[in-house]
Design an enzyme around this catalytic site. Structure first.
Site, PDB file in Angstrom:
ATOM      1  N   CYS A  66       4.929  -6.445   1.875  1.00 21.08           N
ATOM      2  CA  CYS A  66       5.355  -5.057   1.815  1.00 21.08           C
ATOM      3  C   CYS A  66       4.651  -4.211   2.887  1.00 21.08           C
ATOM      4  CB  CYS A  66       5.153  -4.496   0.406  1.00 21.08           C
ATOM      5  SG  CYS A  66       6.254  -3.108   0.109  1.00 21.08           S
ATOM      6  N   TYR A  67       3.721  -3.336   2.477  1.00 19.54           N
ATOM      7  CA  TYR A  67       3.017  -2.549   3.500  1.00 19.54           C
ATOM      8  C   TYR A  67       2.411  -3.491   4.546  1.00 19.54           C
ATOM      9  CZ  TYR A  67      -0.072   0.887   5.657  1.00 19.54           C
ATOM     10  OH  TYR A  67      -0.691   1.718   6.555  1.00 19.54           O
ATOM     11  N   GLU A  95       4.273 -11.489  -5.642  1.00 10.96           N
ATOM     12  CA  GLU A  95       3.193 -11.609  -6.627  1.00 10.96           C
ATOM     13  C   GLU A  95       3.587 -11.154  -8.025  1.00 10.96           C
ATOM     14  OE1 GLU A  95       3.411  -9.524  -4.125  1.00 10.96           O
ATOM     15  OE2 GLU A  95       2.389  -7.610  -4.454  1.00 10.96           O
ATOM     16  N   LYS A 122      -8.689 -11.132 -16.843  1.00 10.67           N
ATOM     17  CA  LYS A 122      -8.917 -11.402 -18.259  1.00 10.67           C
ATOM     18  C   LYS A 122      -8.627 -12.866 -18.628  1.00 10.67           C
ATOM     19  CE  LYS A 122     -10.035  -9.222 -21.992  1.00 10.67           C
ATOM     20  NZ  LYS A 122     -11.133  -8.252 -21.930  1.00 10.67           N
ATOM     21  N   HIS A 139       7.810  -8.141  -3.194  1.00  5.98           N
ATOM     22  CA  HIS A 139       6.529  -8.510  -3.795  1.00  5.98           C
ATOM     23  C   HIS A 139       6.607  -9.864  -4.505  1.00  5.98           C
ATOM     24  CE1 HIS A 139       4.440  -4.701  -3.126  1.00  5.98           C
ATOM     25  NE2 HIS A 139       5.634  -4.149  -3.268  1.00  5.98           N
ATOM     26  N   GLY A 156       0.821  -1.200   0.000  1.00  6.00           N
ATOM     27  CA  GLY A 156       0.000   0.000   0.000  1.00  6.00           C
ATOM     28  C   GLY A 156       0.855   1.250   0.000  1.00  6.00           C
ATOM     29  N   ASP A 182     -15.416 -10.223 -22.786  1.00  5.04           N
ATOM     30  CA  ASP A 182     -16.121 -10.164 -21.512  1.00  5.04           C
ATOM     31  C   ASP A 182     -17.632 -10.261 -21.681  1.00  5.04           C
ATOM     32  OD1 ASP A 182     -13.574  -9.741 -20.630  1.00  5.04           O
ATOM     33  OD2 ASP A 182     -13.811  -7.573 -20.429  1.00  5.04           O
TER      34      ASP A 182
HETATM   35  N1  GLN Z   1       4.445   2.659   1.503  1.00  4.33           N
HETATM   36  C1  GLN Z   1       5.268   1.617   2.044  1.00  4.33           C
HETATM   37  C2  GLN Z   1       6.742   1.907   1.758  1.00  4.33           C
HETATM   38  O1  GLN Z   1       7.052   2.807   1.064  1.00  4.33           O
HETATM   39  C3  GLN Z   1       4.896   0.274   1.464  1.00  4.33           C
HETATM   40  C4  GLN Z   1       5.139   0.184   0.005  1.00  4.33           C
HETATM   41  C5  GLN Z   1       4.477  -0.997  -0.637  1.00  4.33           C
HETATM   42  O2  GLN Z   1       3.638  -1.654  -0.049  1.00  4.33           O
HETATM   43  N2  GLN Z   1       4.847  -1.276  -1.879  1.00  4.33           N
HETATM   44  O3  GLN Z   1       7.606   1.234   2.264  1.00  4.33           O
END
Ligand code: GLN
Length: 514
Positions: free
Chosen positions: A82-83, A171, A370, A169, A55, A227
């Protein structure tokens, strides 16, 4: 049997769709909910696992998206990304701060593969980082299980409570072994059996639609795109002739496309439904006469489309449900479903309804990506040429013609495009290039054909490769193919004396979306 569910909690990260997608690739069903969703509601779904996404906020700042401590105390495995990783550590008593050096992009990470998260993952692997903040102190009970040069806690675990956090990440495809990590989490740590398949999706949707619709009447605007076609077939399978599909041919479709759609969905096709084709070509050309500003063209086409559809809907009378082929990226891009920033308003979402007399909207594909929609399409037996149709924007050829749209120019671009597509297929490239089409530049120049002076149009060819349609490279088409296409277009299509190839990538250029 109750379906196994993994809940993804959305903190507004840009890759959230991908998290859901990777989980489903592990044959585990998952749904995305905003971080604002009541914890009791999430608990009631009885998920096998929870994933917290990335986030844009800094979790230590006032007003930043957050979560309750109880989330980590329900005995359900949680993975923070991450966040989400930062937040997990902060909420549980660790510390998160702004890093001296932010990490962005491909990064080498050293993992401890004794952690169940990293079973089978190489000790040194490549991951994708995107953060400014870092976990400067882990929450009590956690240990670091991955590091990078800049990041002392690239991953941490509290295995006894089944809590895991990953700073990078997994993902995104740039994280080479990311799918394996997510597989480890959902299949091994959460213990999901991996019995979810697309065909269960069809079965469940058909059942749910029948229950919802009962003996009601359903109306669907069919564009011939992937779709709306898949949505229509799903509805037809569920409620047969209670469904009416209206197909507006605005005269800006690709060559023969209107007839192809009619062949599949019309009375001679193989589906049970009421099909209405409206040939509104002239109406659209009239409205577009003299207009060359692209945004105005889009608007005119969109509005006229609604008018035509509305007229047809009035003839049908009141219906109970309106079907829309909204898919998950539409929801996210419009900022309706997720926490991510609004990127653009989307014609598929929320635009149509108020002029048609109906009670409720049905969006059977709302949770799918998709490629998942395509899988469902194949599952439903829809012809491959429709299922693998390239994304084609609503205003169609109207925006592939630079400048004023006229019937003559439509014909030129249709013919050139058909030749181009045919030759790409002949060269066996149709499956490997993600998007390709011909456009008509508004540029005319002098040429010579058969010793005569010509003053005709230049056609531009576009072909790109892209994985997610967010970024794209111009495809390196073999020269022979380009030459063949060029000579065929010049020989076979009137009023064209020049063919150009567009070498621009995205960004800075853009590509077409549906
Ligand atoms: N905002 C947070 C950071 O800068 C998390 C970033 C993210 O989730 N990609 O570390």
């Amino acid at each position: 049997m109750k379906k196994e569910l993994v809940v993804v909690i959305d903190f507004g990260g840009q890759y959230n769709q991908l998290v859901a997608r990777r989980v489903r690739e592990c044959n585990v069903y998952c749904e995305i909910y905003s971080y604002k969703t009541d914890l009791a509601k999430i608990k009631a779904m009885n998920p096998k696992g929870i994933i917290l996404t990335g986030g844009p906020n800094s979790c230590y700042e006032e007003g930043a998206a957050t979560c309750q401590t109880e989330l980590f105390e329900m005995g359900i495995p949680v993975l923070g990304l991450c966040y989400g990783a930062q937040l997990m550590n902060l909420v549980l008593g660790g510390k998160v701060e702004r890093a001296a050096a932010r990490e962005y992009g491909k990064t080498e990470v050293k993992v401890d593969n004794s952690s169940p998260l990293f079973t089978g993952v190489s000790e040194n692997t490549i991951c994708w980082m995107s953060h400014n903040d870092y976990i400067s102190k882990m929450a009590p009970g956690f240990r670091a299980v991955a590091v990078t040069d800049n990041c002392p806690v690239a991953a941490a675990e509290c295995a006894e409570k089944n809590l895991y956090s990953i700073q990078f990440h997994p993902e995104v495809l740039h994280t080479v072994e990311g799918s394996k990590m997510l597989y480890n989490f959902v299949r091994n740590i959460c213990g999901c059996s991996g019995d979810w398949r697309m065909d269960s999706f069809v079965e469940e949707q058909v059942k749910a639609i029948r229950e919802k619709v009962g003996s009601g009447r359903v109306l669907c605007a069919l564009s011939g795109g992937v779709d709306s076609s898949v949505a229509a077939v799903l509805l037809s399978k569920a409620v047969g002739e209670q469904l009416t599909c209206v197909f507006v041919d605005h005269g800006l479709l690709r060559k023969n496309e209107g007839d192809e759609v009619e062949e599949v969905f019309g009375p001679k096709g193989s589906y049970e439904l009421n099909f209405i084709r409206v040939n509104a070509q002239e109406r659209f050309y009239e409205k577009l006469a003299g207009v060359d500003e692209p945004e105005r063209k889009r608007k005119i086409i969109g509005e006229e489309f609604i008018r035509v559809f509305e007229e047809e809907a009035k003839k049908i009378g009141a219906v109970d449900f309106l079907v829309q082929g909204t898919i998950y990226p539409d929801v996210v891009e419009s900022g309706l479903g997720g926490e991510s920033a609004v990127i653009k308003s989307h014609h598929n979402v929320g635009g149509l309804p108020d002029y048609v007399d109906f009670k409720e909207i049905i969006e059977p594909l709302r949770d799918l990506f998709k490629d998942e929609v395509r899988k469902v399409g194949l599952e439903l037996g829809i012809p491959e040429h429709l299922v693998f149709r390239q994304p084609f924007p609503g205003p169609g050829l109207g925006i592939r013609i630079i400048g004023e749209v006229t019937a003559e120019k439509v014909k030129i671009v249709q013919d050139a495009d058909a030749i181009y597509r045919e030759e790409i297929a002949n060269a066996g490239l149709d499956k490997s290039i993600n998007q390709y089409f011909a456009a008509l530049t508004n540029m005319r120049s002098v040429g010579v054909m058969g010793d005569e002076r010509t003053y005709d149009y230049a056609v531009a060819l576009r072909a790109v490769n892209t994985v997610d349609f967010m970024t794209a490279d111009a495809a390196q088409l073999p020269w022979e193919v380009l030459q063949k296409v060029t000579s065929r277009i010049i020989n076979e299509v009137g009023h064209v004396n020049r063919v150009l190839y567009d070498c621009t990538s995205k960004p800075p250029g853009t590509i077409e979306l549906e």
